[in-house]
Design an enzyme around this catalytic site. Structure first.
Site, PDB file in Angstrom:
ATOM      1  N   ARG A   1      12.863  69.188  48.193  1.00 24.96           N
ATOM      2  CA  ARG A   1      14.220  69.155  48.450  1.00 24.96           C
ATOM      3  C   ARG A   1      13.513  68.928  50.149  1.00 24.96           C
ATOM      4  O   ARG A   1      14.074  69.829  51.083  1.00 24.96           O
ATOM      5  CB  ARG A   1      14.782  70.405  48.754  1.00 24.96           C
ATOM      6  CG  ARG A   1      15.636  70.972  46.713  1.00 24.96           C
ATOM      7  CD  ARG A   1      16.578  69.668  46.226  1.00 24.96           C
ATOM      8  NE  ARG A   1      16.996  70.030  46.044  1.00 24.96           N
ATOM      9  CZ  ARG A   1      16.100  69.285  44.636  1.00 24.96           C
ATOM     10  NH1 ARG A   1      15.060  67.760  44.566  1.00 24.96           N
ATOM     11  NH2 ARG A   1      16.304  69.357  43.502  1.00 24.96           N
TER      12      ARG A   1
ATOM     13  N   SER B   1      23.383  74.251  47.003  1.00 23.13           N
ATOM     14  CA  SER B   1      22.077  75.217  47.022  1.00 23.13           C
ATOM     15  C   SER B   1      21.424  75.983  48.727  1.00 23.13           C
ATOM     16  O   SER B   1      22.275  75.407  49.902  1.00 23.13           O
ATOM     17  CB  SER B   1      21.002  75.351  46.535  1.00 23.13           C
ATOM     18  OG  SER B   1      21.318  74.904  45.623  1.00 23.13           O
TER      19      SER B   1
ATOM     20  N   GLU C   1      17.685  75.936  52.026  1.00 29.40           N
ATOM     21  CA  GLU C   1      17.451  74.355  51.708  1.00 29.40           C
ATOM     22  C   GLU C   1      18.149  73.941  52.919  1.00 29.40           C
ATOM     23  O   GLU C   1      18.496  72.417  53.018  1.00 29.40           O
ATOM     24  CB  GLU C   1      17.542  74.120  50.182  1.00 29.40           C
ATOM     25  CG  GLU C   1      18.560  73.313  49.651  1.00 29.40           C
ATOM     26  CD  GLU C   1      18.754  72.986  48.768  1.00 29.40           C
ATOM     27  OE1 GLU C   1      17.478  73.516  46.997  1.00 29.40           O
ATOM     28  OE2 GLU C   1      19.534  72.102  48.538  1.00 29.40           O
TER      29      GLU C   1
HETATM   30  C1  LIG Z   1      29.290  71.886  45.185  1.00 28.24           C
HETATM   31  C2  LIG Z   1      27.425  70.986  45.846  1.00 28.24           C
HETATM   32  C3  LIG Z   1      27.318  70.961  45.218  1.00 28.24           C
HETATM   33  C4  LIG Z   1      25.416  70.952  45.296  1.00 28.24           C
HETATM   34  N1  LIG Z   1      24.661  70.045  44.685  1.00 28.24           N
HETATM   35  C5  LIG Z   1      22.772  69.678  45.292  1.00 28.24           C
HETATM   36  C6  LIG Z   1      22.487  69.352  43.364  1.00 28.24           C
HETATM   37  O1  LIG Z   1      22.903  69.257  42.633  1.00 28.24           O
HETATM   38  N2  LIG Z   1      21.289  68.594  44.155  1.00 28.24           N
HETATM   39  C7  LIG Z   1      20.675  68.625  45.221  1.00 28.24           C
HETATM   40  O2  LIG Z   1      19.753  68.199  45.953  1.00 28.24           O
HETATM   41  N3  LIG Z   1      21.895  68.662  46.693  1.00 28.24           N
HETATM   42  C8  LIG Z   1      23.295  69.449  46.214  1.00 28.24           C
HETATM   43  N4  LIG Z   1      23.924  69.653  47.159  1.00 28.24           N
HETATM   44  C9  LIG Z   1      23.654  69.166  48.902  1.00 28.24           C
HETATM   45  C10 LIG Z   1      23.763  68.256  49.227  1.00 28.24           C
HETATM   46  O3  LIG Z   1      24.931  67.377  48.379  1.00 28.24           O
HETATM   47  C11 LIG Z   1      22.642  67.438  49.331  1.00 28.24           C
HETATM   48  O4  LIG Z   1      21.689  68.044  50.187  1.00 28.24           O
HETATM   49  C12 LIG Z   1      23.098  65.945  49.807  1.00 28.24           C
HETATM   50  O5  LIG Z   1      21.472  65.233  49.937  1.00 28.24           O
HETATM   51  C13 LIG Z   1      23.488  65.867  51.390  1.00 28.24           C
HETATM   52  O6  LIG Z   1      23.572  64.634  52.243  1.00 28.24           O
HETATM   53  P1  LIG Z   1      24.639  64.340  53.031  1.00 28.24           P
HETATM   54  O7  LIG Z   1      25.050  63.421  52.946  1.00 28.24           O
HETATM   55  O8  LIG Z   1      25.900  65.484  52.721  1.00 28.24           O
HETATM   56  O9  LIG Z   1      24.128  65.238  53.945  1.00 28.24           O
HETATM   57  P2  LIG Z   1      24.164  65.651  55.818  1.00 28.24           P
HETATM   58  O10 LIG Z   1      24.972  67.528  54.769  1.00 28.24           O
HETATM   59  O11 LIG Z   1      25.343  65.939  55.553  1.00 28.24           O
HETATM   60  O12 LIG Z   1      22.952  65.829  55.865  1.00 28.24           O
HETATM   61  C14 LIG Z   1      21.564  67.003  55.267  1.00 28.24           C
HETATM   62  C15 LIG Z   1      20.717  67.058  56.547  1.00 28.24           C
HETATM   63  O13 LIG Z   1      20.380  65.065  56.534  1.00 28.24           O
HETATM   64  C16 LIG Z   1      20.061  64.722  57.386  1.00 28.24           C
HETATM   65  N5  LIG Z   1      21.460  63.198  57.503  1.00 28.24           N
HETATM   66  C17 LIG Z   1      22.362  62.812  56.667  1.00 28.24           C
HETATM   67  N6  LIG Z   1      22.686  61.474  56.756  1.00 28.24           N
HETATM   68  C18 LIG Z   1      21.655  60.877  57.636  1.00 28.24           C
HETATM   69  C19 LIG Z   1      21.076  59.428  57.371  1.00 28.24           C
HETATM   70  N7  LIG Z   1      22.123  58.845  57.418  1.00 28.24           N
HETATM   71  N8  LIG Z   1      19.711  59.609  57.987  1.00 28.24           N
HETATM   72  C20 LIG Z   1      18.699  60.825  57.870  1.00 28.24           C
HETATM   73  N9  LIG Z   1      19.574  61.998  58.069  1.00 28.24           N
HETATM   74  C21 LIG Z   1      20.413  61.783  57.938  1.00 28.24           C
HETATM   75  C22 LIG Z   1      21.128  65.538  58.661  1.00 28.24           C
HETATM   76  O14 LIG Z   1      21.395  65.479  59.778  1.00 28.24           O
HETATM   77  C23 LIG Z   1      21.118  66.787  57.960  1.00 28.24           C
HETATM   78  O15 LIG Z   1      19.382  67.377  58.735  1.00 28.24           O
HETATM   79  C24 LIG Z   1      25.323  70.702  46.712  1.00 28.24           C
HETATM   80  C25 LIG Z   1      26.100  70.180  47.457  1.00 28.24           C
HETATM   81  C26 LIG Z   1      27.688  70.725  47.236  1.00 28.24           C
HETATM   82  C27 LIG Z   1      28.646  70.720  48.345  1.00 28.24           C
END
Ligand SMILES: Cc1cc2nc3c(=O)[nH]c(=O)nc-3n(C[C@H](O)[C@H](O)[C@H](O)COP(=O)(O)OP(=O)(O)OC[C@H]3O[C@@H](n4cnc5c(N)ncnc54)[C@H](O)[C@@H]3O)c2cc1C
Length: 299
Positions: free
Chosen positions: A163, A212, A283
């Site tokens: 992560r 998480s 996380e």
């Molecule tokens: C119901 C639920 C279930 C989940 N289950 C899991 C799971 O099973 N496993 C897991 O790993 N995660 C899980 N997550 C967490 C989340 O979905 C992941 O961490 C996901 O990868 C975040 O992606 P995002 O595009 O929403 O990033 P964001 O939440 O928008 O951003 C997260 C970080 O990434 C950076 N970021 C986003 N896009 C970019 C880009 N294009 N370039 C550079 N940096 C960027 C942001 O600046 C920030 O620091 C879950 C979340 C929810 C709400």
């Protein structure tokens, strides 16, 4: 010159799954690599912090907002297509779209992503994973843009581990190439259905959360089980509540603020330290003037 696509004071609560957070001082939604690079150069010239926002599914934004430039990738930077056994995704492409394209082309390897409501770029930043799979396992390379230009980086160069990655704000994942393999469509559908059913049974998938809260510690108990044993299920501060279903999730019960979530995170860490001697590591990613208070003896 200031890019014409810039907007001012855009509420980031629209862009987080928890639905909290104040405005970004500047906001833009670049659709091409050239537009993205121009925005990054402008921000560097203005000495301004830059952060990409994906689907905000692991993001907590300060209630006061983010005083820099928030970027939401759109257009070709949010599209996904299959090229042979490669899935080429814009950094802003939702993983659900990536999985849909892969399944339609009979390509397996990305099934684990059905449980992760983020974008390809956010998943690279987090090395997102579930059910034994993670981004590091399928990523060939990622095109990372910064004020210095764009370069392709391998998973090793990105420093992907549990992560986390070595990426820092100001570096934006513009594109990701995922290496998949042929798999019968029916098998992909069955695997996805099974993971989604497991997820629905164990986690509050129909609530506003950010996934998480803590990474799982090196301990026989997961973070969720540990916080449950601390009696924290259902514990609320302001409008934020530790999920009664799974204690490693914080739900927005209505009018939550990011500060409420931070207060719950701080209390949960203290309780886990007192009861189990474990320092839980968040996380969730923080944006703006927001910090988790240190535990005693934190360096
Ligand atoms: C119901 C639920 C279930 C989940 N289950 C899991 C799971 O099973 N496993 C897991 O790993 N995660 C899980 N997550 C967490 C989340 O979905 C992941 O961490 C996901 O990868 C975040 O992606 P995002 O595009 O929403 O990033 P964001 O939440 O928008 O951003 C997260 C970080 O990434 C950076 N970021 C986003 N896009 C970019 C880009 N294009 N370039 C550079 N940096 C960027 C942001 O600046 C920030 O620091 C879950 C979340 C929810 C709400």
């Amino acid at each position: 010159m200031r890019p014409a696509t810039l907007e001012e004071h855009v509420p980031l609560s629209r862009y987080t799954t928890l639905g909290t957070g104040g405005p970004a001082r500047w906001f833009a939604a670049p659709e091409t690599l050239d537009e993205l690079l121009a925005l990054l150069s402008w921000a560097a010239a203005e000495d301004m912090e830059v952060a990409a926002v994906g689907l905000g599914s692991n993001l907590l934004v300060a209630d006061e907002g983010f005083p820099g430039l928030a970027l939401k990738l759109k257009g070709e930077l949010a599209a996904a297509q299959v090229e042979g056994e490669l899935l080429v995704a814009g950094g802003g492409a939702p993983l659900a779209v990536c999985l849909h394209r892969a399944r339609a082309a009979g390509l397996g390897g990305l099934e684990f992503a059905c449980a992760i409501p983020g974008t390809a770029g956010g998943a690279v930043w987090m090395n997102a994973g579930a059910y034994g799979g993670d981004l590091a396992g399928v990523l060939g390379r990622a095109l990372v843009a910064s004020a210095d230009g764009a370069e392709w980086l391998t998973p090793a160069e990105l420093g992907l581990s549990y992560r986390r990655s070595r990426l820092r704000h100001g570096q934006v994942v513009a594109r990701a190439e995922l290496r998949l393999h042929p798999r019968p469509v029916e098998e992909i559908k069955a695997a996805v259905a099974e993971m989604q059913a497991r997820r629905k049974a164990a986690q509050p998938t129909n609530k506003r959360t950010f996934g998480s809260v803590f990474k799982n510690p090196e301990h026989e108990l997961s973070a969720g089980r540990m916080l449950e044993a601390c009696g924290l299920r259902g514990h609320a501060i302001g409008g934020a509540v530790i999920s009664p279903m799974h204690a490693n999730f914080i739900e927005n019960a209505g009018e939550a603020r990011s500060a409420d979530a931070i207060a719950l995170i701080a209390e949960a860490r203290q309780r886990a330290l007192q009861q189990f001697g474990v320092r839980l590591e968040p996380e969730v990613q923080l944006l703006g003037a927001l910090a988790v208070p240190p535990l005693p003896d934190d360096t």
